[in-house]
Motif scaffolding. Structure first.
Motif, PDB file in Angstrom:
ATOM      1  N   ASN A 336       9.943   2.342  -5.766  1.00  0.00           N
ATOM      2  CA  ASN A 336      10.312   1.447  -6.867  1.00  0.00           C
ATOM      3  C   ASN A 336       9.066   0.782  -7.445  1.00  0.00           C
ATOM      4  O   ASN A 336       8.171   0.366  -6.710  1.00  0.00           O
ATOM      5  N   GLY A 337       9.039   0.607  -8.767  1.00  0.00           N
ATOM      6  CA  GLY A 337       7.846   0.118  -9.452  1.00  0.00           C
ATOM      7  C   GLY A 337       7.839  -1.373  -9.680  1.00  0.00           C
ATOM      8  O   GLY A 337       7.946  -1.834 -10.822  1.00  0.00           O
ATOM      9  N   THR A 338       7.688  -2.140  -8.616  1.00  0.00           N
ATOM     10  CA  THR A 338       7.666  -3.599  -8.772  1.00  0.00           C
ATOM     11  C   THR A 338       6.452  -4.076  -9.563  1.00  0.00           C
ATOM     12  O   THR A 338       6.451  -5.210 -10.052  1.00  0.00           O
ATOM     13  N   TYR A 339       5.431  -3.247  -9.708  1.00  0.00           N
ATOM     14  CA  TYR A 339       4.271  -3.639 -10.510  1.00  0.00           C
ATOM     15  C   TYR A 339       4.640  -3.828 -11.980  1.00  0.00           C
ATOM     16  O   TYR A 339       3.894  -4.452 -12.745  1.00  0.00           O
ATOM     17  N   ASN A 371      13.835   1.898   0.600  1.00  0.00           N
ATOM     18  CA  ASN A 371      13.012   1.775  -0.596  1.00  0.00           C
ATOM     19  C   ASN A 371      11.580   1.398  -0.229  1.00  0.00           C
ATOM     20  O   ASN A 371      11.345   0.727   0.779  1.00  0.00           O
ATOM     21  N   VAL A 372      10.651   1.835  -1.089  1.00  0.00           N
ATOM     22  CA  VAL A 372       9.234   1.524  -0.942  1.00  0.00           C
ATOM     23  C   VAL A 372       8.750   0.975  -2.278  1.00  0.00           C
ATOM     24  O   VAL A 372       9.094   1.518  -3.330  1.00  0.00           O
ATOM     25  N   PHE A 373       7.936  -0.074  -2.241  1.00  0.00           N
ATOM     26  CA  PHE A 373       7.598  -0.796  -3.462  1.00  0.00           C
ATOM     27  C   PHE A 373       6.102  -0.735  -3.746  1.00  0.00           C
ATOM     28  O   PHE A 373       5.269  -1.007  -2.878  1.00  0.00           O
ATOM     29  N   PHE A 374       5.792  -0.384  -5.011  1.00  0.00           N
ATOM     30  CA  PHE A 374       4.404  -0.376  -5.459  1.00  0.00           C
ATOM     31  C   PHE A 374       4.214  -1.498  -6.470  1.00  0.00           C
ATOM     32  O   PHE A 374       4.832  -1.527  -7.518  1.00  0.00           O
ATOM     33  N   SER A 375       3.332  -2.447  -6.120  1.00  0.00           N
ATOM     34  CA  SER A 375       2.505  -2.460  -4.929  1.00  0.00           C
ATOM     35  C   SER A 375       2.548  -3.843  -4.315  1.00  0.00           C
ATOM     36  O   SER A 375       3.262  -4.714  -4.784  1.00  0.00           O
ATOM     37  N   ALA A 376       1.718  -4.054  -3.279  1.00  0.00           N
ATOM     38  CA  ALA A 376       1.847  -5.255  -2.451  1.00  0.00           C
ATOM     39  C   ALA A 376       1.668  -6.548  -3.233  1.00  0.00           C
ATOM     40  O   ALA A 376       2.327  -7.557  -2.946  1.00  0.00           O
TER      41      ALA A 376
END
Length: 515
Positions: A336-339, A371-376
């Protein structure tokens, strides 16, 4: 990981109608779910914040990332340890990264092993540590004068192909493939990682007007294949060899890849997704995730669906469905594109419910496990309203990652409790560490008053204790029972494959173990 305007238009044409904006209120709280964040080191995207920071500042900033995501109930970090032919650990196979020390080839001062330290700190907080490597990208630009003499650009110039303002390792060369497998093997053997992770950079994204000049290699090694199939076979061979190398060394270490979110468009292949992506895995990057899954070369796959739910050219919802329906033999998590939150031309990303709703719809597919989120940096002192929405709803309680796919599913050893002691405030007891079973964590569960302890209920998780490999006993420290807590707790083991044992119940009021 970050996609540019050359790939897709980001202007939405219609509004999602089938998802209630309050859907996050209906979120479930699964006991097992993969919740990870990418920590990008290339160009100092996430960490270190600056390549000239003092070691103590770098360490403090890394700890801040871990502590932020622990409070948000994440359970894995994917940390970039090799991005451009460099390394965030001591090795003869690559120079120290300039993103760590300011100058390529320069060791940290005061000296320490950043990778070993990062793994230790991550495990201490209950995170899986996935070591993220970029196999083919050799440089970020053409400034070769800043490279170390130990960089492969100088050691093996015949391995390099210039393209799009960068240098790349030639994927076709057997010596390059052997070298990249050796890079991975060294990390797996020397470090207590939980996974090796590749991202979406295989053959480079197409650059208009340029040709990736591998003609000589094709003439020598093409073996009658057309150019496109030959390139895909080169990538497939690396993926296969890396997979076999990992499992031969440490079968509990996973191999995961996070490909670009579109395999192929339906316009060129009826098996493709209902998208109009400008570039795709199969046709442009010569990466074939379906083949990797078909052959069980990867343990998990994380397609990067960095678009809004109803994006007109690459809908998150449509792509989620496509990946769910086309996956096999492999765990599937979604990138997922949290950026993009509050910083994208697609104004759907200004809606604080975009990510919560993406998680909700992902959970409706049984074979999608997280889910995995980019980026920290997306949630470190930023976008707190979205982070708090997740913590209050989707990520209200901790969760354990899944067992390594296709591995043994049974842990036979249950914790043996002894030496219970109490003072006026605290209680502690010890557990024997099995000598013939590699225990990663001890889990502690405790119910509220008048409820039974239930190890399937994530709301009862109160501790996740990392176990040192060589210790004979494990000590559990906890506060005395309060008025709203059960007078007992349940203890389980979690092994290196992620298997959880049957629980042992500890009576906290009488010092007597109850089986």
């Amino acid at each position: 990981m970050i996609k540019t305007k050359t790939l897709l238009s980001l202007i939405p044409l219609f509004i999602l109608t089938f998802l209630n904006l309050n859907a996050q209120e209906k979120a479930t709280n699964p006991k097992n779910e993969f919740r990870a964040v990418w920590i990008a080191t290339v160009a100092n995207i996430d960490w270190p914040k600056s390549n000239i920071d003092a070691v103590e500042k770098e360490k403090a900033d890394y700890i801040e990332i871990l502590d932020t995501y622990k409070k948000l109930n994440y359970n894995a970090v994917i940390v970039q340890i090799r991005s451009v032919g460099d390394a965030f650990y001591p090795t003869e196979l690559a120079p120290w990264s300039r993103y760590l020390t300011g100058k390529e080839g320069k060791a940290p001062n005061p000296y320490f092993d950043p990778l070993e330290w990062m793994i230790t700190e991550a495990h201490a907080r209950g995170f899986e540590f996935h070591a993220w490597l970029n196999p083919y990208r050799a440089t970020m630009d053409l400034k070769t004068e800043i490279l170390s003499p130990k960089h492969d650009f100088y050691k093996h110039p015949d391995w390099m192909i210039k393209y799009g303002g960068k240098y790349y390792y030639n994927p076709a060369l057997p010596e390059v493939q052997n070298y990249l497998v050796a890079v991975v093997d060294e990390v797996v053997r020397n470090y207590d990682i939980d996974a090796i992770h590749f991202d979406d950079y295989f053959y480079p994204y197409r650059v208009a007007g340029e040709v990736f000049n591998d003609a000589a290699s094709y003439a020598k090694y093409g073996n009658g294949l057309n150019l496109e199939d030959w390139r895909r076979s080169n990538v497939n061979n690396l993926v296969k060899c890396v997979s076999y190398s990992i499992k031969n060394s440490k079968p509990w270490v996973q191999f995961g890849i996070s490909p670009f979110g579109v395999w192929r468009n339906k316009s060129v292949d009826p098996k493709g997704s209902d998208t109009t992506a400008g570039q795709t895995n199969y046709d442009d990057l010569y990466a074939d995730p379906l083949a990797w899954m078909e052959n069980s070369w990867v343990d998990y796959i994380v397609p990067q669906l960095y678009w809004s739910l109803d994006h007109p050219k690459a809908s998150y919802s449509k792509l989620l469905k496509w990946w769910s329906e086309n996956s096999k033999n492999t765990a599937v998590y979604i990138g997922n594109g949290t950026y993009k939150i509050n910083s994208d031309s697609d104004k759907k990303w200004n809606n604080p419910y975009e990510i919560p709703n993406q998680i909700n719809i992902s959970r409706t597919y049984k074979n999608v496990g997280g889910n995995v989120f980019f980026s920290a940096k997306s949630f470190v002192n930023k976008n707190r309203n979205v982070a708090q929405l997740l913590l209050a709803n989707q990520y209200k309680y901790p969760a354990l990652p899944f067992v390594v796919p296709n591995s043994k599913k049974t842990l036979f050893y249950c914790p043996e409790i002894n030496n219970i002691s109490k003072d006026t405030i605290n209680l502690s007891f010890t557990i024997k560490n099995p000598t013939d079973c590699k225990v990663r964590y001890v889990m502690v569960y405790r119910a509220k008053k008048n409820f039974d302890n239930d190890v399937n209920n994530p709301s009862q998780i109160i501790q996740k204790i990392n176990v040192a490999q060589k210790c004979e006993t494990i000590t559990v420290n906890m506060s005395e029972k309060t008025t709203d807590e059960n007078n007992s707790c349940a203890i389980t083991f979690v092994d290196y494959f992620g298997n959880e044992s049957e629980p042992t119940t500890v009576n906290l009021s009488t010092k007597t173990k109850v089986n």
